[in-house]
Design an enzyme around this catalytic site. Structure first.
Site, PDB file in Angstrom:
ATOM      1  N   GLY A  73       3.461  -3.120  -5.124  1.00 14.53           N
ATOM      2  CA  GLY A  73       2.561  -1.961  -5.084  1.00 14.53           C
ATOM      3  C   GLY A  73       2.812  -1.065  -3.890  1.00 14.53           C
ATOM      4  O   GLY A  73       2.779   0.169  -4.003  1.00 14.53           O
ATOM      5  N   THR A  74       3.059  -1.655  -2.742  1.00 15.74           N
ATOM      6  CA  THR A  74       3.266  -0.849  -1.533  1.00 15.74           C
ATOM      7  C   THR A  74       4.486   0.052  -1.692  1.00 15.74           C
ATOM      8  O   THR A  74       4.421   1.260  -1.426  1.00 15.74           O
ATOM      9  CB  THR A  74       3.438  -1.777  -0.305  1.00 15.74           C
ATOM     10  OG1 THR A  74       2.246  -2.554  -0.180  1.00 15.74           O
ATOM     11  CG2 THR A  74       3.682  -0.989   0.963  1.00 15.74           C
TER      12      THR A  74
ATOM     13  N   ASN B 280      -9.706  -1.650  -4.795  1.00 13.11           N
ATOM     14  CA  ASN B 280      -9.475  -3.078  -4.602  1.00 13.11           C
ATOM     15  C   ASN B 280     -10.634  -3.793  -3.919  1.00 13.11           C
ATOM     16  O   ASN B 280     -10.785  -4.993  -4.033  1.00 13.11           O
ATOM     17  CB  ASN B 280      -8.190  -3.301  -3.811  1.00 13.11           C
ATOM     18  CG  ASN B 280      -8.089  -2.435  -2.588  1.00 13.11           C
ATOM     19  OD1 ASN B 280      -8.147  -1.203  -2.679  1.00 13.11           O
ATOM     20  ND2 ASN B 280      -7.961  -3.046  -1.428  1.00 13.11           N
TER      21      ASN B 280
ATOM     22  N   GLN C 175      -4.778  -2.580  -9.189  1.00 13.17           N
ATOM     23  CA  GLN C 175      -5.894  -3.486  -9.518  1.00 13.17           C
ATOM     24  C   GLN C 175      -6.251  -3.472 -11.006  1.00 13.17           C
ATOM     25  O   GLN C 175      -7.059  -4.288 -11.435  1.00 13.17           O
ATOM     26  CB  GLN C 175      -7.136  -3.127  -8.686  1.00 13.17           C
ATOM     27  CG  GLN C 175      -7.012  -3.497  -7.217  1.00 13.17           C
ATOM     28  CD  GLN C 175      -7.000  -5.013  -6.967  1.00 13.17           C
ATOM     29  OE1 GLN C 175      -7.517  -5.797  -7.758  1.00 13.17           O
ATOM     30  NE2 GLN C 175      -6.387  -5.418  -5.868  1.00 13.17           N
TER      31      GLN C 175
ATOM     32  N   SER D 241       1.746  -3.871  -9.561  1.00 14.76           N
ATOM     33  CA  SER D 241       2.313  -4.987  -8.805  1.00 14.76           C
ATOM     34  C   SER D 241       2.114  -6.298  -9.558  1.00 14.76           C
ATOM     35  O   SER D 241       0.982  -6.625  -9.947  1.00 14.76           O
ATOM     36  CB  SER D 241       1.595  -5.048  -7.449  1.00 14.76           C
ATOM     37  OG  SER D 241       2.068  -6.122  -6.699  1.00 14.76           O
ATOM     38  N   ALA D 242       3.200  -7.062  -9.751  1.00 13.06           N
ATOM     39  CA  ALA D 242       3.142  -8.254 -10.617  1.00 13.06           C
ATOM     40  C   ALA D 242       2.222  -9.356 -10.096  1.00 13.06           C
ATOM     41  O   ALA D 242       1.588 -10.065 -10.880  1.00 13.06           O
ATOM     42  CB  ALA D 242       4.558  -8.818 -10.809  1.00 13.06           C
ATOM     43  N   HIS D 243       2.118  -9.480  -8.752  1.00 18.67           N
ATOM     44  CA  HIS D 243       1.334 -10.627  -8.258  1.00 18.67           C
ATOM     45  C   HIS D 243      -0.162 -10.461  -8.458  1.00 18.67           C
ATOM     46  O   HIS D 243      -0.941 -11.386  -8.207  1.00 18.67           O
ATOM     47  CB  HIS D 243       1.677 -10.943  -6.788  1.00 18.67           C
ATOM     48  CG  HIS D 243       1.090 -10.020  -5.761  1.00 18.67           C
ATOM     49  ND1 HIS D 243      -0.063 -10.335  -5.073  1.00 18.67           N
ATOM     50  CD2 HIS D 243       1.487  -8.819  -5.284  1.00 18.67           C
ATOM     51  CE1 HIS D 243      -0.334  -9.360  -4.213  1.00 18.67           C
ATOM     52  NE2 HIS D 243       0.592  -8.426  -4.326  1.00 18.67           N
TER      53      HIS D 243
ATOM     54  N   THR E 246      20.244  -4.344  -5.419  1.00 19.19           N
ATOM     55  CA  THR E 246      20.451  -5.286  -6.520  1.00 19.19           C
ATOM     56  C   THR E 246      19.101  -5.676  -7.105  1.00 19.19           C
ATOM     57  O   THR E 246      18.157  -5.971  -6.365  1.00 19.19           O
ATOM     58  CB  THR E 246      21.174  -6.549  -5.979  1.00 19.19           C
ATOM     59  OG1 THR E 246      22.418  -6.125  -5.444  1.00 19.19           O
ATOM     60  CG2 THR E 246      21.390  -7.582  -7.073  1.00 19.19           C
TER      61      THR E 246
ATOM     62  N   CYS F 129      -5.126  -7.187   3.091  1.00 18.41           N
ATOM     63  CA  CYS F 129      -4.155  -6.598   4.023  1.00 18.41           C
ATOM     64  C   CYS F 129      -4.781  -6.249   5.364  1.00 18.41           C
ATOM     65  O   CYS F 129      -4.090  -6.007   6.329  1.00 18.41           O
ATOM     66  CB  CYS F 129      -3.556  -5.326   3.443  1.00 18.41           C
ATOM     67  SG  CYS F 129      -3.103  -5.509   1.763  1.00 18.41           S
TER      68      CYS F 129
HETATM   69  C1  LIG Z   1      -5.021  -1.030  -4.782  1.00 17.23           C
HETATM   70  C2  LIG Z   1      -3.810  -1.666  -4.157  1.00 17.23           C
HETATM   71  N1  LIG Z   1      -2.720  -0.918  -3.929  1.00 17.23           N
HETATM   72  C3  LIG Z   1      -1.606  -1.430  -3.390  1.00 17.23           C
HETATM   73  C4  LIG Z   1      -1.532  -2.759  -3.029  1.00 17.23           C
HETATM   74  C5  LIG Z   1      -0.270  -3.306  -2.429  1.00 17.23           C
HETATM   75  O1  LIG Z   1       0.433  -4.051  -3.380  1.00 17.23           O
HETATM   76  P1  LIG Z   1       1.561  -5.108  -2.932  1.00 17.23           P
HETATM   77  O2  LIG Z   1       0.843  -6.267  -2.329  1.00 17.23           O
HETATM   78  O3  LIG Z   1       2.257  -5.485  -4.205  1.00 17.23           O
HETATM   79  O4  LIG Z   1       2.475  -4.415  -1.995  1.00 17.23           O
HETATM   80  C6  LIG Z   1      -2.652  -3.587  -3.232  1.00 17.23           C
HETATM   81  C7  LIG Z   1      -2.630  -5.004  -2.796  1.00 17.23           C
HETATM   82  O5  LIG Z   1      -3.584  -5.535  -2.293  1.00 17.23           O
HETATM   83  C8  LIG Z   1      -3.820  -3.024  -3.818  1.00 17.23           C
HETATM   84  O6  LIG Z   1      -4.905  -3.768  -4.050  1.00 17.23           O
END
Ligand SMILES: Cc1ncc(COP(=O)(O)O)c(C=O)c1O
Length: 387
Positions: free
Chosen positions: A71-72, A151, A179, A199-201, A237, A325
């Site tokens: 996501g970042t 989030n 989210q 974001s997959a996780h 890659t 975070c």
């Molecule tokens: C709304 C939102 N954006 C971005 C991110 C960042 O994603 P990633 O952890 O995959 O970098 C998060 C992760 O907590 C999130 O909740």
């Protein structure tokens, strides 16, 4: 001790079926997908299948998806990539004051480079007003970025409406859907977005794998420069195992999502109802109905969220005060301040997020334990004495 995980918004465990799908790509199918030989081609085929699965979930074309590290990266890539591609056209970006740091920080970075950023306020539920967006658009505006769901407080934004306004004005529209993807329907045409991050996780896939949807024709600078992977839009890659995991995870979500949404919303509503009834002066943060099916966020007056977390953790219950975070920061959440909470109340927030493996008896256990923890902490709190 039995452990109960109620922090699915921070990250989710990998689904065992996802891990099983990924496994061959660590071993016998390890080839570099850019290689011409059969090892490379079997990896490439798997990547394209994942791309197709994700595109089908989003109602997109597969060549509108690029894979990223999460996501970042997708958010940084969307904001900076559009800003640099369109800097000759304009230098103004519109976003909200409750975005994840992965949007707020690239915006701040761009401000130092001469871009102008408008951070829109939200109402007490955390909603961005489409009319505020409309008013903020100028002839210099090149990008609007508003998150799909928050989030921390789980509020879902009127993204389709904001997207329509952006398009009327000829401005690109990005949403951070980290989210929501995998947890509720997300369709790029219904949302009127040009760019969308995921974001997959967050949906039972592996960490370190994500994607950015880029609508055909959208001008964007490549974020990582190097080889010509992802048609020159993102060098490096491919993370084949991660991408295969993301694809499998989204397929499983597509199949299970409707049922999961119903169960999770039931658990969410049970937590909100019972905890608000059993804990005096505990209030729901975020919107009462326009909220993620799995998110509960409570303001619990007179105590610190961190002390609640530590006490819950001693009972094996994993929760959060807000964003994972920023969990090491002592500053109260910018999201809670933006919805109008005082510093003092913003320090007393608790986020509980449920997911695929949550059991109703776990919810009942938490409902049984939390009021006692709050009572014990309040008995020791000078704020409670002086109220
Ligand atoms: C709304 C939102 N954006 C971005 C991110 C960042 O994603 P990633 O952890 O995959 O970098 C998060 C992760 O907590 C999130 O909740």
């Amino acid at each position: 001790m039995k452990r109960i995980y109620l922090d699915y918004a921070a990250t989710t465990p990998c689904d065992p079926l996802v891990l099983k799908a990924m496994e061959p790509y660590f071993f016998e199918k390890f080839g570099n997908p850019s290689s011409i030989h059969s090892f490379g081609q079997e990896a490439k085929k798997a990547i394209e299948e994942s791309r197709q699965a994700l595109a089908s979930f989003l109602g997109a074309q597969s060549d509108e998806i690029i894979f990223t590290s999460g996501g970042t990266e997708s958010n940084n890539c969307a904001v900076e990539g559009v800003a640099y591609a369109l800097e000759k056209k304009g230098n103004h970006i519109i976003t909200s004051g409750i975005e994840h740091h992965a949007i707020a920080e690239p915006c701040k970075f761009l401000e130092k480079k001469g871009f102008r950023v408008t951070y829109l306020p939200v109402d007490k539920f955390g909603i961005v007003s489409p009319q505020d967006v409309k008013k903020a658009i100028s002839e210099k505006t090149i990008l609007i970025s508003i998150m799909h769901a928050n989030n921390e407080i789980g509020t879902i934004q009127p993204i389709g409406e904001i997207g329509a306004l952006a398009h009327e004005a000829g401005v690109y529209f990005h949403t951070d859907a980290v989210q929501t993807v995998g947890h509720m329907p997300v369709n790029v045409d219904e949302l009127n977005v040009d760019l969308l991050s995921l974001s997959a996780h967050k949906f039972y896939g592996p960490k370190g794998a994500g994607a950015l949807y880029i609508r055909k024709g959208t001008r964007i600078e490549s974020f990582l420069k190097g080889g010509d992977q992802e048609k020159g839009r993102r060098a490096s890659t491919h993370n084949t195992t991660g991408i295969v995991g993301l694809g499998k995870a989204i397929e499983i979500c597509k199949e299970k999502m409707q049922g999961e949404m119903v169960f999770q919303a039931k658990m969410r509503d049970k937590l909100i109802k019972e905890l608000s009834a059993k804990i005096p002066e505990a209030y729901l943060n975020g919107h009462p109905t326009q909220r993620l099916p799995n998110n509960v966020n409570l303001a619990i007056k007179y105590i610190e969220g961190e002390s609640i977390l530590l006490n819950l953790d001693m009972l094996g219950i994993a929760a959060s005060t807000g964003s994972a975070c920023t969990s090491t920061s002592l500053e109260p959440s910018h999201v809670l301040l933006a919805i109008g909470l005082s510093h003092e109340i913003a320090h007393g927030s608790l986020r509980l997020t449920v997911g695929r493996w949550t059991k109703e008896e776990e919810i009942d256990y938490v409902i049984g334990k939390l009021p006692g923890i709050v009572e014990k902490l309040r008995a020791m709190s000078p704020l409670y004495d002086n109220k």
